[in-house]
Enzyme design. Structure first.
Site, short mmCIF file in Angstrom:
data_model
loop_
_atom_site.label_atom_id
_atom_site.label_comp_id
_atom_site.label_asym_id
_atom_site.label_seq_id
_atom_site.Cartn_x
_atom_site.Cartn_y
_atom_site.Cartn_z
N GLY A 29 0.84 -1.20 0.00
CA GLY A 29 0.00 0.00 0.00
C GLY A 29 0.87 1.24 0.00
CG ASP A 142 -4.83 7.27 4.42
OD1 ASP A 142 -5.42 8.19 3.84
OD2 ASP A 142 -4.49 6.22 3.84
CG ASP A 508 -19.25 44.27 18.58
OD1 ASP A 508 -20.06 44.98 17.98
OD2 ASP A 508 -18.93 43.12 18.22
CG ASP A 510 -24.97 41.47 16.00
OD1 ASP A 510 -25.81 40.57 16.12
OD2 ASP A 510 -25.26 42.69 15.92
P1 ADP Z 1 -2.61 1.80 -2.86
O1 ADP Z 1 -1.96 2.67 -1.88
O2 ADP Z 1 -4.04 2.14 -3.10
O3 ADP Z 1 -2.46 0.37 -2.58
P2 ADP Z 1 -0.45 2.68 -4.64
O4 ADP Z 1 -0.22 2.37 -6.07
O5 ADP Z 1 -0.36 4.10 -4.27
O6 ADP Z 1 -1.88 2.06 -4.26
O7 ADP Z 1 0.60 1.92 -3.75
C1 ADP Z 1 0.84 0.54 -3.85
C2 ADP Z 1 2.18 0.25 -3.23
O8 ADP Z 1 2.23 -1.13 -2.89
C3 ADP Z 1 3.32 0.51 -4.18
O9 ADP Z 1 4.35 1.18 -3.48
C4 ADP Z 1 3.77 -0.86 -4.63
O10 ADP Z 1 5.15 -0.97 -4.84
C5 ADP Z 1 3.37 -1.75 -3.48
N1 ADP Z 1 2.98 -3.09 -3.98
C6 ADP Z 1 2.08 -3.31 -4.92
N2 ADP Z 1 2.00 -4.64 -5.16
C7 ADP Z 1 2.85 -5.23 -4.36
C8 ADP Z 1 3.22 -6.58 -4.12
N3 ADP Z 1 2.64 -7.56 -4.77
N4 ADP Z 1 4.12 -6.81 -3.21
C9 ADP Z 1 4.69 -5.81 -2.53
N5 ADP Z 1 4.39 -4.54 -2.72
C10 ADP Z 1 3.47 -4.23 -3.61
C1 G6P Z 2 -4.21 2.80 0.67
C2 G6P Z 2 -4.56 3.57 1.93
C3 G6P Z 2 -3.66 3.18 3.09
C4 G6P Z 2 -3.69 1.68 3.27
C5 G6P Z 2 -3.35 0.98 1.96
C6 G6P Z 2 -3.44 -0.54 2.07
O1 G6P Z 2 -2.95 3.18 0.27
O2 G6P Z 2 -4.47 4.95 1.67
O3 G6P Z 2 -4.07 3.81 4.28
O4 G6P Z 2 -2.79 1.28 4.27
O5 G6P Z 2 -4.22 1.42 0.94
O6 G6P Z 2 -4.69 -0.90 2.57
P1 G6P Z 2 -4.85 -1.73 3.92
O7 G6P Z 2 -6.30 -1.75 4.17
O8 G6P Z 2 -4.26 -3.05 3.61
O9 G6P Z 2 -4.08 -1.03 5.00
#
Ligand code: ADP
Ligand code: G6P
Length: 738
Positions: A29, A142, A508, A510
């Site tokens: 994430g 967040d 004053d 209001d």
């Molecule tokens: P979200 O925050 O909604 O999940 P983002 O594209 O902003 O979407 O961030 C996803 C993050 O998770 C990226 O930094 C990516 O490198 C990481 N990520 C995505 N898929 C994997 C995976 N299979 N294993 C490890 N990290 C992952």
């Molecule tokens: C998005 C949200 C994060 C969250 C991430 C993964 O990036 O903004 O707050 O941590 O998704 O979702 P999860 O529910 O696994 O924490």
């Protein structure tokens, strides 16, 4: 040494118990992956949830868990299964997540979940407060923790608190549907600086604050109680160096050091040198537009059959929030779509979609980024989308094409990508073709710009900018000229009051003695206020003057049984108790027939506004108008009137949601000063809330105790929070008078 405390629901590590041992995985994430490097390079503390509930934590492993958490400079918030159900799976991911991503039909409004959300935010606050030391900053992240800033501010008003939202903030029309919208906004306003990925999210938030809470918003600053709060956009970056360096190492690796995945990808490339690979990576989430992406790929294969056996979609979907029903339905839908496409188009030697439903180690992620010719990223809504940025950062030779949804925050900074509307299946299919056929020179030209930008505004710069801004907000807050009227100062002022023999109070009405209401006629003084003013006046050493912009008839009626002096219409008329109103200056009204129709035109065009006609002035009230339209029209109207009235001895006053036109040689400063002339008062107290009261603050003698209600730049010496605070202060004078 002071530190920055990062607080987010998820810690950068996810713990689980495997074979009776604690095992730790990095979190997936954008929030966790992005902030990890910022945290790693600081001496800070990260507070959050470990991934294990209290019920899942065996007693004998508690110290191992603590070690794992502490090793990464983290501190854990303990959550039970029921907390997780109500707070995480419930309010966060079944209410806020869908609502903020415009999936209104998925948003559930469940008050039990809301109660748990509140109590879990309190649990986070407790851990933050336990760890907070003198001089520390707190940075909350967040949508899971939107009440936290206020919970911390209540207990520690001295601490600088930042908040960053990693998902979109929806338009007011969507946000207003939330039953707990007021509480959420107030929770967020505990922060001193609020950050969003894009300017659109920022303005949606400001518009909700102004419309729902009615607080004053000026450009990107909110005045709330005794603080100015800044709101700004900071597009989150990635750890560019890290991705770039790993990608470089990937190109340089030998057969032996290659991962199994990389070997398979290379095998595929050598066996079919003309074939291209398209990459898709996301958490399995309905906001990511994965189903539409598959449909678009299917349409592409149908529309452009020449690409049979020449292109492959490598799709990685990371399991996410699988206890939430919509995620389960989505999983099934994706499985079926992949099955249908592979069933329909596969040949003996070719499967069009390679589908992985799992998390992958970092080096495999790099294998995928570096091996695929096109990245297809098509979210229906996405706060930012870091995958798009990571893909570009790993393209060492600058080849590769990014297809990106215009609904992702990242699209605002990645103009050179092929931007698409994620609901337009036909457009996506055509864009896939365009990407596959784009000449290498063109690819390199586009990626060069994007890489430069990503390298410059990386995640470190993003975090640094945010923290610098937070420091500057805090320092401007503390250099506000007026001093907050706290108990210590009140005691000193009361001492002066007690030692004085001839005292006067200019009050004053209001916004000072009485809070604002939508209809000015409804702001009658309540009994408690009348009693207080009477009591204050009853001490023979005291004189009370109510000094207001109100017309004489209203003011006279409201205070008819109270033995105070009244000054109306900003100083035009004065009345001693039991006497008639008298004019303080010679006045004329011959300008009214010219100005009245101009004002009327603004009333007609601006719903919710009206004209108040006083004896010697005209006031245009816009409190009930749409806040943004109201401000715009007020600005317009004062400019128009200023032009019309120049050289006519009139002035245009901008009060609190009111524009007033009156003779320019009269104002509250002149009236109050004339009133005290040659009377030798030895204690002067003056309190007011708006622009028109500034004349008094400026013109009264220097030793007067001048007090502004609310925070704004002022000539007063002190300020108080609000009308409740005014009454508390006056009550103290009343008690000291009896
Ligand atoms: P979200 O925050 O909604 O999940 P983002 O594209 O902003 O979407 O961030 C996803 C993050 O998770 C990226 O930094 C990516 O490198 C990481 N990520 C995505 N898929 C994997 C995976 N299979 N294993 C490890 N990290 C992952
Ligand atoms: C998005 C949200 C994060 C969250 C991430 C993964 O990036 O903004 O707050 O941590 O998704 O979702 P999860 O529910 O696994 O924490």
């Amino acid at each position: 040494m002071s530190k920055t405390i990062i607080v987010s629901n998820r810690l950068p590590l996810q713990l689980s118990i495997e074979d009776g041992k604690v095992s730790s995985e990095p979190s997936v994430g954008g929030l966790a992956t992005g902030l990890k490097s910022v945290h790693r390079d600081s001496n800070g503390l990260w507070i959050g949830w470990t991934g294990l509930t209290v019920e899942e934590t065996p007693q004998e492993l508690e110290s191992d868990i603590e070690d794992a958490v502490q090793n990464q400079q983290c501190a854990a918030v303990e959550l039970t299964q029921s907390d997780m159900d109500g707070f995480y799976y419930g309010f966060s991911n079944r209410t806020i997540w869908p609502l903020y991503h415009y999936f209104m039909e998925y948003a559930e409004f469940d008050s039990e979940n809301w109660e748990i959300y509140k109590s879990v935010n309190q649990k986070f606050a407790d851990v933050v407060l336990e760890n907070l030391e003198e001089g520390d900053n707190v940075w909350v992240h967040d949508y899971q923790l939107m009440l936290l800033p206020q919970l911390i501010k209540e207990k520690r008003p001295d601490v600088s608190i930042g908040f960053f939202l990693h998902i979109p903030f929806p338009s007011y029309e969507v946000f207003r549907t939330l039953p707990w919208r007021d509480q959420i906004l107030k929770g967020l306003l505990g922060a001193d600086l609020l950050g969003f990925h894009t300017y659109d999210y920022e303005r949606h938030f400001l518009s909700s604050v102004s419309r729902i809470l009615g607080h004053e918003v000026s450009f990107n600053e909110i005045t709330y109680k005794d603080r100015h709060i800044k709101v700004d956009s900071f597009p989150m970056g990635i750890d560019y160096e890290k991705f770039h360096a790993f990608a470089k190492a990937n190109y340089e690796q030998t057969d032996k050091t290659q991962s199994e995945l990389q070997r398979r990808l290379d095998l595929h490339a050598t066996a079919t040198p003309d074939a291209k690979m398209i990459l898709s990576i996301d958490r399995l989430d309905y906001t990511k537009g994965i189903a539409n992406r598959l449909r678009a790929f299917e349409h592409f294969l149908e529309k452009y059959p020449d690409y049979t056996e020449k292109v492959r979609l490598v799709m990685l979907a990371v399991p996410s929030r699988s206890n939430v029903p919509q995620y389960q339905v989505l999983k099934k839908e994706i499985d079926e779509l992949v099955g249908r496409i592979n069933g329909k188009f596969s040949t003996v030697s070719w499967t069009p979609v390679w589908y992985f439903y799992r998390s992958m180690p970092f080096n495999n992620l790099i294998d995928l980024y570096t091996s695929c010719d096109v990245a297809l990223i098509t979210p229906i809504r996405d706060g930012m989308n870091l995958v798009a940025k990571e893909y570009i950062a790993t393209r060492i030779d600058r080849t590769g094409v990014l297809i990106l949804s215009e609904m992702a925050g990242a699209s605002k900074e990645m103009n050179e990508a092929l931007l698409i509307n994620p609901n337009d299946i036909n457009l996506i299919a055509d864009t896939i073709k365009e990407a596959l056929e784009m000449p290498e020179e063109e690819q390199k030209k586009r990626n060069k710009y994007m890489q430069k930008r990503l390298e410059r505004y990386n995640v470190e710069k993003w975090a640094g900018d945010f923290m610098t801004k937070l420091d500057s907000v805090k320092s401007t807050q503390s250099v506000a000229k007026a001093t907050y009227l706290n108990e210590k100062q009140e005691t000193e002022i009361l001492e002066r009051f007690k030692n004085a023999n001839k005292r006067i109070f200019f009050l004053d009405y209001d916004g000072t003695l009485r809070g604002f209401v939508n209809n000015p006629g409804d702001a009658k003084p309540d009994q408690a206020l009348l009693e207080m003013v009477k009591d204050l006046q009853s001490n023979e050493k005291n004189e009370v003057v109510v000094i207001s912009g109100r017309d004489s008839v209203t003011l006279g009626e409201w205070f008819k049984n109270v033995p105070v002096t009244l000054i109306a219409e900003h100083g035009v008329l004065k009345k001693y108790y039991g006497k008639d109103w008298e004019l303080t200056e010679t006045m004329n009204n011959d300008w009214v027939p010219t100005i009245q129709p101009v004002m009327q035109n603004y009333v007609d065009r601006t719903p919710g506004t009206f004209i108040e006609e006083k004896n010697y002035s005209l006031a245009w009230h816009y409190r009930k108008a749409d806040p943004e339209l109201g401000e715009q029209r007020a600005n317009d109207l004062s400019n128009v009137i200023r032009e019309l009235t120049s050289n006519h001895g009139l002035s245009v006053l901008s009060g609190n949601k009111v524009i007033e036109i009156k003779s320019s040689n009269v104002h509250k400063g002149k009236a109050s000063n004339n009133h005290i002339l040659n009377k030798n008062y030895d204690f002067i107290f003056c309190i007011g809330d708006d622009w028109t009261d500034e004349f008094m603050f400026q013109d009264l003698p220097e030793d007067a105790v001048t007090v502004k209600v609310g925070v704004a730049s002022t000539a007063a010496r002190y300020y108080v929070d609000d009308t409740d605070h005014v009454r508390e202060v006056l009550t103290k004078f009343r008690q000291a008078s009896s």
